[in-house]
Design an enzyme around this catalytic site. Structure first.
Site, PDB file in Angstrom:
ATOM      1  N   CYS A 285       0.774  -1.174   0.034  1.00 33.06           N
ATOM      2  CA  CYS A 285       0.107  -0.107   0.078  1.00 33.06           C
ATOM      3  C   CYS A 285       0.927   1.184  -0.015  1.00 33.06           C
ATOM      4  O   CYS A 285       1.939   1.296   0.725  1.00 33.06           O
ATOM      5  CB  CYS A 285      -0.981  -0.136   1.191  1.00 33.06           C
ATOM      6  SG  CYS A 285      -2.131   1.355   1.325  1.00 33.06           S
TER       7      CYS A 285
ATOM      8  N   CYS B  61       0.170   4.676   7.091  1.00 31.18           N
ATOM      9  CA  CYS B  61      -0.330   4.660   8.295  1.00 31.18           C
ATOM     10  C   CYS B  61       0.729   4.163   9.266  1.00 31.18           C
ATOM     11  O   CYS B  61       1.032   2.835   8.957  1.00 31.18           O
ATOM     12  CB  CYS B  61      -1.585   3.857   8.344  1.00 31.18           C
ATOM     13  SG  CYS B  61      -2.810   4.281   6.958  1.00 31.18           S
TER      14      CYS B  61
ATOM     15  N   CYS C   1       0.414   0.291  10.307  1.00 35.48           N
ATOM     16  CA  CYS C   1      -0.033  -0.943   9.361  1.00 35.48           C
ATOM     17  C   CYS C   1       1.495  -1.640   8.655  1.00 35.48           C
ATOM     18  O   CYS C   1       1.977  -0.812   8.175  1.00 35.48           O
ATOM     19  CB  CYS C   1      -0.789  -0.304   8.520  1.00 35.48           C
ATOM     20  SG  CYS C   1      -1.294  -1.547   7.002  1.00 35.48           S
TER      21      CYS C   1
ATOM     22  N   CYS D 290     -16.432  -9.369   5.996  1.00 40.26           N
ATOM     23  CA  CYS D 290     -15.596  -7.891   5.638  1.00 40.26           C
ATOM     24  C   CYS D 290     -14.377  -8.385   4.679  1.00 40.26           C
ATOM     25  O   CYS D 290     -13.464  -8.961   5.115  1.00 40.26           O
ATOM     26  CB  CYS D 290     -15.086  -7.411   6.824  1.00 40.26           C
ATOM     27  SG  CYS D 290     -16.398  -7.041   7.923  1.00 40.26           S
TER      28      CYS D 290
ATOM     29  N   CYS E  24     -19.347  -6.509   4.154  1.00 35.20           N
ATOM     30  CA  CYS E  24     -18.759  -5.420   4.493  1.00 35.20           C
ATOM     31  C   CYS E  24     -17.293  -5.142   3.573  1.00 35.20           C
ATOM     32  O   CYS E  24     -16.757  -6.207   3.257  1.00 35.20           O
ATOM     33  CB  CYS E  24     -18.498  -5.258   5.703  1.00 35.20           C
ATOM     34  SG  CYS E  24     -17.505  -3.436   6.306  1.00 35.20           S
TER      35      CYS E  24
ATOM     36  N   CYS F 118     -19.429   1.523   9.028  1.00 40.86           N
ATOM     37  CA  CYS F 118     -18.739   0.976  10.093  1.00 40.86           C
ATOM     38  C   CYS F 118     -17.402   2.188  10.206  1.00 40.86           C
ATOM     39  O   CYS F 118     -16.487   2.231   9.256  1.00 40.86           O
ATOM     40  CB  CYS F 118     -18.300  -0.186   9.672  1.00 40.86           C
ATOM     41  SG  CYS F 118     -17.103  -1.032  10.698  1.00 40.86           S
TER      42      CYS F 118
ATOM     43  N   ARG G 163     -17.684  -2.767  18.081  1.00 39.57           N
ATOM     44  CA  ARG G 163     -16.939  -4.231  17.814  1.00 39.57           C
ATOM     45  C   ARG G 163     -15.621  -4.192  18.548  1.00 39.57           C
ATOM     46  O   ARG G 163     -14.864  -3.280  18.466  1.00 39.57           O
ATOM     47  CB  ARG G 163     -16.384  -4.169  16.349  1.00 39.57           C
ATOM     48  CG  ARG G 163     -17.718  -4.282  15.267  1.00 39.57           C
ATOM     49  CD  ARG G 163     -17.290  -4.407  14.091  1.00 39.57           C
ATOM     50  NE  ARG G 163     -18.481  -4.048  13.071  1.00 39.57           N
ATOM     51  CZ  ARG G 163     -19.431  -4.928  13.000  1.00 39.57           C
ATOM     52  NH1 ARG G 163     -19.125  -6.334  13.636  1.00 39.57           N
ATOM     53  NH2 ARG G 163     -20.328  -4.838  12.145  1.00 39.57           N
TER      54      ARG G 163
HETATM   55  S1  SF4 Z   1      -4.162   1.049   6.702  1.00 40.83           S
HETATM   56 FE1  SF4 Z   1      -2.564  -0.176   5.757  1.00 40.83          FE
HETATM   57  S2  SF4 Z   1      -3.519  -0.770   3.878  1.00 40.83           S
HETATM   58 FE2  SF4 Z   1      -4.706   0.773   4.929  1.00 40.83          FE
HETATM   59  S3  SF4 Z   1      -4.419   2.596   3.714  1.00 40.83           S
HETATM   60 FE3  SF4 Z   1      -3.249   2.650   5.533  1.00 40.83          FE
HETATM   61  S4  SF4 Z   1      -1.100   1.602   4.870  1.00 40.83           S
HETATM   62 FE4  SF4 Z   1      -2.693   1.154   3.530  1.00 40.83          FE
END
Ligand code: SF4
Length: 325
Positions: A55, A59, A62, A99, A131, A191, A263
């Protein structure tokens, strides 16, 4: 006395609830929750990663962000057949919602999205609530998901608007809110929740709950995630949030958004049955089951069923009315 839904909570009011002595807080949340007809029903959702890793976003929590060196194996978009097979297993194990998460910044109008729409239709036809969590999306894309049979869309605000910039720099808090507005406008069930353990303060947590509970319509479901720090991410050394702080979040969410599904999401693998029982007492009424939660370990279905039996909980059936206020 019926349940009153409010969208005009002040920060001070929420703080007053959040900082109550813990047992008082849990007792009040349990009392509110017991006014819901089906208070002993807990929805079992199964979350699968339909496209993993690689990705572009940053984040900080993540492991799927391409820029962090983690053990995640990048996997392309799953086939429809594989998703159906996973959905069959989830359904056989009592799940009423599937999901599907894709590690995308945003949805693009391309063949991959067409394939996701096909997955949605197939899984919906199996009688499961579907979802999706696919990143940012436009109103038109939200409508296409709805038409394909999608029931809900997950898009978390993650944390307070103040803390947000410390955790994600590749999109803004307002981008999140825009997507949520598109989802709501397309009449998909919303959600939306967040994560504790990002290094936020209690006031950030209160502020996040304030944002959620003052939306024009409360999110139908509010996931409360406890960060599972993953090696290689910027938050790898964060401490696991103690259970009393998780309980405060769940109980406060239950009191201020009394009809929403709260949740108990990531981080459950590290909780004892007794700790989870307190979360249910405090108003949590949904869990994710299955051995993986996207990419992190999660308790298996059988273990959860034993826990349900012990606590007198029953799995909720799919397709109930979304909350509206
Ligand atoms: S949480 Fe992870 S997968 Fe989702 S947008 Fe952020 S970096 Fe990308």
């Amino acid at each position: 006395m019926g349940i009153t839904l409010r969208n005009d909570w002040t920060l001070e009011e929420i703080k007053d609830i959040y900082y109550r002595p813990l047992l008082d807080l849990i007792f009040e949340a349990a009392s509110v929750h017991r006014q819901n007809k089906a208070y002993s029903e807990v929805q079992i959702s199964s979350l699968i990663s339909i496209k993993t890793g690689g990705c572009k976003e940053d984040c900080a929590y993540c492991p799927q962000a391409a820029r962090y060196q983690t053990d995640i194996e990048v996997e392309p978009l799953m086939t429809v057949e594989k998703v159906k097979a996973r959905a069959e297993v989830a359904k056989a194990n009592g799940a009423s919602r599937l999901c599907m998460g894709a590690a995308w910044r945003e949805v693009r109008d391309n063949k991959d999205f067409d394939r996701v729409l096909e997955m949605v239709t197939e899984v919906n036809d199996m009688g499961l609530e579907v979802c999706c969590t696919l990143g940012m999306l436009t109103y038109e894309q939200a409508e296409r998901l709805k038409e394909a049979g999608c029931f809900a869309y997950n898009h978390n605000i993650d944390t307070s608007s103040d803390k947000y910039g410390d955790i994600i720099t590749t999109r803004t808090f307002d981008d999140r809110i825009n997507t949520l507005n598109n989802v709501r406008k397309a009449k998909l069930s919303v959600c939306c929740g967040g994560i504790v353990g990002l290094g936020e303060t209690d006031d950030d947590r209160v502020k996040m709950l304030h944002t959620l509970s003052t939306m024009e319509v409360h999110p139908d479901s509010v996931p409360i995630n406890r960060l599972v720090p993953v090696e290689g991410t910027p938050l790898q050394d964060n401490q696991i949030v103690p259970i009393d702080e998780v309980l405060r979040m769940i109980a406060t969410a239950r009191i201020i958004m009394p009809k929403s599904v709260v949740r108990l999401s990531a981080g459950r693998n590290e909780m004892s049955v007794a700790e989870q029982a307190l979360c249910f007492m405090a108003g949590a009424n949904s869990i994710f089951a299955g051995e993986k939660l996207l990419t992190t370990p999660n308790p298996d279905f059988d273990v959860d069923m034993q826990m349900f039996k012990m606590l007198g909980l029953t799995p909720r059936k799919p397709f109930k009315e979304a909350v509206s206020n």
